[in-house]
Design an enzyme around this catalytic site. Structure first.
Site, PDB file in Angstrom:
ATOM      1  N   LYS A  53       1.001  -1.227  -0.226  1.00 16.84           N
ATOM      2  CA  LYS A  53       0.143  -0.177  -0.258  1.00 16.84           C
ATOM      3  C   LYS A  53       1.298   1.080   0.072  1.00 16.84           C
ATOM      4  O   LYS A  53       0.637   2.801  -0.992  1.00 16.84           O
ATOM      5  CB  LYS A  53      -0.356  -0.797   1.441  1.00 16.84           C
ATOM      6  N   SER A  54       1.526   1.009   0.652  1.00 16.01           N
ATOM      7  CA  SER A  54       2.825   2.480   1.151  1.00 16.01           C
ATOM      8  C   SER A  54       3.931   2.446  -0.360  1.00 16.01           C
ATOM      9  O   SER A  54       3.321   3.689  -0.784  1.00 16.01           O
ATOM     10  CB  SER A  54       3.916   2.055   2.441  1.00 16.01           C
ATOM     11  N   ARG A  91       2.454   6.226  -3.380  1.00 16.97           N
ATOM     12  CA  ARG A  91       3.781   6.650  -3.986  1.00 16.97           C
ATOM     13  C   ARG A  91       4.506   6.578  -5.476  1.00 16.97           C
ATOM     14  O   ARG A  91       4.358   7.255  -6.197  1.00 16.97           O
ATOM     15  CB  ARG A  91       5.203   6.190  -2.818  1.00 16.97           C
ATOM     16  N   ARG A 142      -8.929  12.475  12.481  1.00 15.01           N
ATOM     17  CA  ARG A 142      -7.373  12.336  13.041  1.00 15.01           C
ATOM     18  C   ARG A 142      -6.390  13.732  12.465  1.00 15.01           C
ATOM     19  O   ARG A 142      -6.387  14.418  11.623  1.00 15.01           O
ATOM     20  CB  ARG A 142      -7.057  11.372  11.517  1.00 15.01           C
ATOM     21  N   GLN A 174       4.820   9.756   6.745  1.00 14.80           N
ATOM     22  CA  GLN A 174       3.736  10.467   6.287  1.00 14.80           C
ATOM     23  C   GLN A 174       4.398  12.137   6.464  1.00 14.80           C
ATOM     24  O   GLN A 174       4.200  12.196   5.360  1.00 14.80           O
ATOM     25  CB  GLN A 174       2.248   9.886   6.734  1.00 14.80           C
ATOM     26  N   ASP A 215       2.276  -1.102  11.119  1.00 16.18           N
ATOM     27  CA  ASP A 215       0.734  -1.610  11.285  1.00 16.18           C
ATOM     28  C   ASP A 215       0.650  -2.690  11.762  1.00 16.18           C
ATOM     29  O   ASP A 215      -0.411  -3.093  11.872  1.00 16.18           O
ATOM     30  CB  ASP A 215       0.910  -1.663   9.921  1.00 16.18           C
ATOM     31  N   ARG A 227      -6.086   1.861  18.100  1.00 21.05           N
ATOM     32  CA  ARG A 227      -5.836   0.640  17.921  1.00 21.05           C
ATOM     33  C   ARG A 227      -5.192   0.292  19.008  1.00 21.05           C
ATOM     34  O   ARG A 227      -5.307  -1.192  19.326  1.00 21.05           O
ATOM     35  CB  ARG A 227      -5.096   0.006  16.674  1.00 21.05           C
TER      36      ARG A 227
HETATM   37  C1  S3P Z   1       2.432   4.483   6.210  1.00 20.68           C
HETATM   38  C2  S3P Z   1       2.928   5.150   7.270  1.00 20.68           C
HETATM   39  C3  S3P Z   1       3.005   5.336   8.808  1.00 20.68           C
HETATM   40  C4  S3P Z   1       2.022   4.210   8.529  1.00 20.68           C
HETATM   41  C5  S3P Z   1       0.943   4.205   7.503  1.00 20.68           C
HETATM   42  C6  S3P Z   1       1.454   4.213   5.914  1.00 20.68           C
HETATM   43  C7  S3P Z   1       3.035   5.655   4.921  1.00 20.68           C
HETATM   44  O1  S3P Z   1       2.621   5.895   9.346  1.00 20.68           O
HETATM   45  O2  S3P Z   1       1.132   3.338  10.033  1.00 20.68           O
HETATM   46  O3  S3P Z   1      -0.319   2.939   7.897  1.00 20.68           O
HETATM   47  O4  S3P Z   1       2.439   5.326   4.006  1.00 20.68           O
HETATM   48  O5  S3P Z   1       3.981   6.641   4.879  1.00 20.68           O
HETATM   49  P1  S3P Z   1       2.846   7.516   9.758  1.00 20.68           P
HETATM   50  O6  S3P Z   1       3.984   7.871   8.921  1.00 20.68           O
HETATM   51  O7  S3P Z   1       1.757   8.881  10.141  1.00 20.68           O
HETATM   52  O8  S3P Z   1       3.590   6.837  11.075  1.00 20.68           O
END
Ligand code: S3P
Length: 435
Positions: A21-22, A26, A121, A168, A313, A344
Site C-alpha cells: 500500500k505505501s 507513492r 485524525r 507520512q 501496522d 488501535r
Molecule cells: C505510512 C506510514 C505509517 C503507517 C501507514 C502508512 C506511509 O504512518 O502507519 O499505514 O505509507 O507513509 P505514519 O507515517 O503516520 O507513522
C-alpha cells in the site's frame, strides 16, 4: 457484512498478496509529478490506493488501466489543474498527508477532505511544518480535515526535525520541498519507512540529531516503471496464523523486505516462530522475497523504541500472537497507535478482553499475558481494516465461533483477505464460514 469463523486446526500453502500500500500510493503520486508516461504493475487493490488515484484524477492526471497494470501520463509538477470540487481522500491518511504536501506548493486553491474517521485524525503534524515553509492551510477544529490550501508565491525550504517518527509527515515535507525555494532537509530521530527516499533517490546522511534527508528545490521526478512488491503488512496476518496454529506452514511470495518494514519478521523470530526468507531480489529499488513461517511454540517478547516504526501496522496482529505465546508480551512507545484508523490500543485491548484474553492497556501500548486460549466473541472492528483482519486470525485459533462485525472494512487495504484465508485452511475437521 459479518464474517463468522470457527477454529481451524492448521493452515498450509503459498499465497500472493496485492502490492504494498505505501509503495503503491507513492508510485501513483510520483508518476503524476513526473513528465512522461510511467507504468505501475502490481498496484495495491485496496480502497485507500483507489482514493489516491481518484484524487489525482480530480487534479487532471490521466491514469489508464489495462490488464491489471496502470499507465500514468504525468505532465510535470506544475501541471496539475485546479480541482472542480473538494478532493476526497476517503479513509486514507497517507493520501491526505502526502497530497497536501504537493498541494501546498501549487498556484491554485484546493480543499481536501476524507471520511468520518479521517476527518478526526490529526493534521497539525503536517500543517505545522508546511506552514513553516510558508504554506497557507486552514483546517477545522483541532487542525483536522477538511483542509483548505491557499496558493502562495513560493514555499521556502526548511530544516525540520520530526518530533515523532512518521513516514507520512516526512514524505509530505519532502514533496513540498520540491516546490520550495532552497533546499529542504528532514531529520528523523528514529528511522521510519523510507519508500519515498528510495523511489525519489534522495540523499541521506547521518547527522548529530539523526538521519537527514534532503530534497533540492529544482527536483524533477522522472517517469519510471514500477513493479510493486507484495504488501508485508497484508501478508503478516497469514504469517501470524501460520506461527500460531500447530502443523502449519505458509509462504508469502514476493513481499517487500525493505528493512524499515520487516520488524514483524524479526519479532516472529524472537517469539520462536520458524521464519525462512528465500529468493531475495530487487524491483524498482525495493528488496523483496518469499517468506515462509512455520508453527513453533511461541514465547512473549518486549517491543518498543526503534522497533516500533518498523512494525507499526502489524501491532494489532502481534497482540493476537501474544495471546498464544507463553508469558508476557509488552508493547511500549506506540502512543501513535491511538491516532491510526482507530485507537488501535483500545481496539486490541477491548477485543482481546472480549475473547477472554489477559490484557492490560498502557498509555503507549499494552501488555498481554499469553494463556494460549481465546474464546470466540463478537468483534467490534472499530471501522479499522487491520482490526478486522487481526481478529479474523484470532478466530482461527479461538474456541467456538468468532464474528467479525462489519468485516468489509478489510477492503481498505486488502479486499482479497477472506478468500485467501479460506484457501489456506486445512479442512481436516469441521470449519464453517458464513458471510
Ligand atoms: C505510512 C506510514 C505509517 C503507517 C501507514 C502508512 C506511509 O504512518 O502507519 O499505514 O505509507 O507513509 P505514519 O507515517 O503516520 O507513522
Amino acid at each position: 457484512m459479518n464474517y463468522e469463523r470457527r477454529s481451524a486446526s492448521s493452515i498450509q500453502g503459498a499465497f500472493t498478496v496485492p502490492g504494498d500500500k505505501s509503495i503503491s500510493h507513492r508510485a501513483l503520486l510520483f508518476s503524476s509529478l513526473a513528465k512522461g508516461k510511467s507504468e505501475i504493475k502490481g498496484l495495491s487493490t485496496g480502497a485507500d490506493v483507489k482514493s489516491t488515484m481518484s484524487c489525482l484524477r480530480q487534479l487532471g492526471v490521466k491514469i489508464e488501466e489495462s490488464g491489471g497494470a496502470f499507465k500514468v501520463y504525468g505532465e510535470g509538477k506544475w501541471a496539475f489543474s485546479k480541482p472542480g470540487s473538494m478532493i476526497d481522500s476517503g479513509n486514507s491518511g497517507t493520501t491526505m498527508r502526502l497530497l497536501t504536501g504537493i498541494l501546498a506548493g501549487q498556484k491554485f486553491e484546493s480543499a481536501i477532505t476524507g471520511d468520518e474517521t479521517l476527518r478526526k485524525r490529526p493534521m497539525q503534524r503536517i500543517v505545522g511544518p508546511l506552514s513553516e515553509m510558508g504554506a497557507r492551510i486552514v483546517g477545522s477544529d483541532n487542525m483536522t480535515a477538511p483542509l483548505r490550501i491557499f496558493p502562495v508565491e513560493r514555499l521556502r525550504g526548511i530544516r525540520y526535525e520530526l518530533p515523532l517518527p512518521s513516514a507520512q509527515v516526512k514524505s509530505s515535507i519532502l514533496l513540498a520541498g520540491m516546490f520550495a525555494e532552497g533546499e529542504t532537509i528532514v531529520i528523523e530521530p528514529v528511522e521510519s519507512r523510507d519508500h519515498t527516499e528510495r523511489m525519489l533517490r534522495l540523499r541521506k546522511t547521518s547527522g548529530p540529531s539523526g538521519l537527514e534527508t534532503r530534497i533540492a528545490s529544482d527536483y524533477e521526478v522522472m517517469p519510471a516503471e514500477y513493479d510493486v512488491a507484495g504488501d508485508i503488512s497484508s501478508a503478516a496476518f497469514f504469517l501470524a496464523a501460520g506461527a500460531i496454529l500447530p502443523n502449519s506452514s505458509v509462504t508469502a511470495r514476493g513481499i517487500t523486505l525493505n528493512p524499515t518494514r520487516t520488524g514483524f519478521l524479526d519479532i516472529l523470530e524472537s517469539m520462536g516462530a520458524k521464519v525462512k526468507i528465500e529468493n531475495v531480489r530487487e524491483a524498482a529499488g525495493e528488496p523483496l522475497g518469499d517468506v515462509t513461517v512455520s508453527h513453533s511454540d511461541l514465547k512473549g517478547v518486549e517491543i518498543g523504541g526503534e522497533m516500533i516504526p518498523r512494525l507499526i501496522d502489524e501491532i494489532p496482529v502481534i497482540g493476537i500472537l501474544a495471546a498464544f505465546a507463553k508469558g508476557e508480551t509488552i508493547v511500549r512507545d506506540a502512543h501513535d497507535l491511538r491516532r491510526k484508523e482507530s485507537d488501535r490500543i483500545v481496539a486490541v485491548v477491548d477485543n482481546l478482553d472480549a475473547m477472554g484474553g489477559e490484557v492490560q492497556e498502557l498509555d503507549d501500548g499494552f501488555v498481554v499475558n499469553g494463556t494460549g486460549h481465546l474464546v470466540g466473541a463478537e468483534i467490534d472492528t472499530y471501522k479499522d481494516h487491520r482490526i478486522a483482519m487481526a481478529f479474523a486470525v484470532a478466530g482461527l485459533a479461538a474456541e467456538g465461533v468468532t464474528t467479525i462485525k462489519n468485516a468489509e472494512w478489510a477492503q481498505i487495504s486488502f479486499p482479497e483477505f477472506y478468500d485467501i484465508l479460506e484457501g489456506l485452511i486445512v479442512r481436516d475437521r469441521k470449519t464453517s464460514v458464513a458471510k
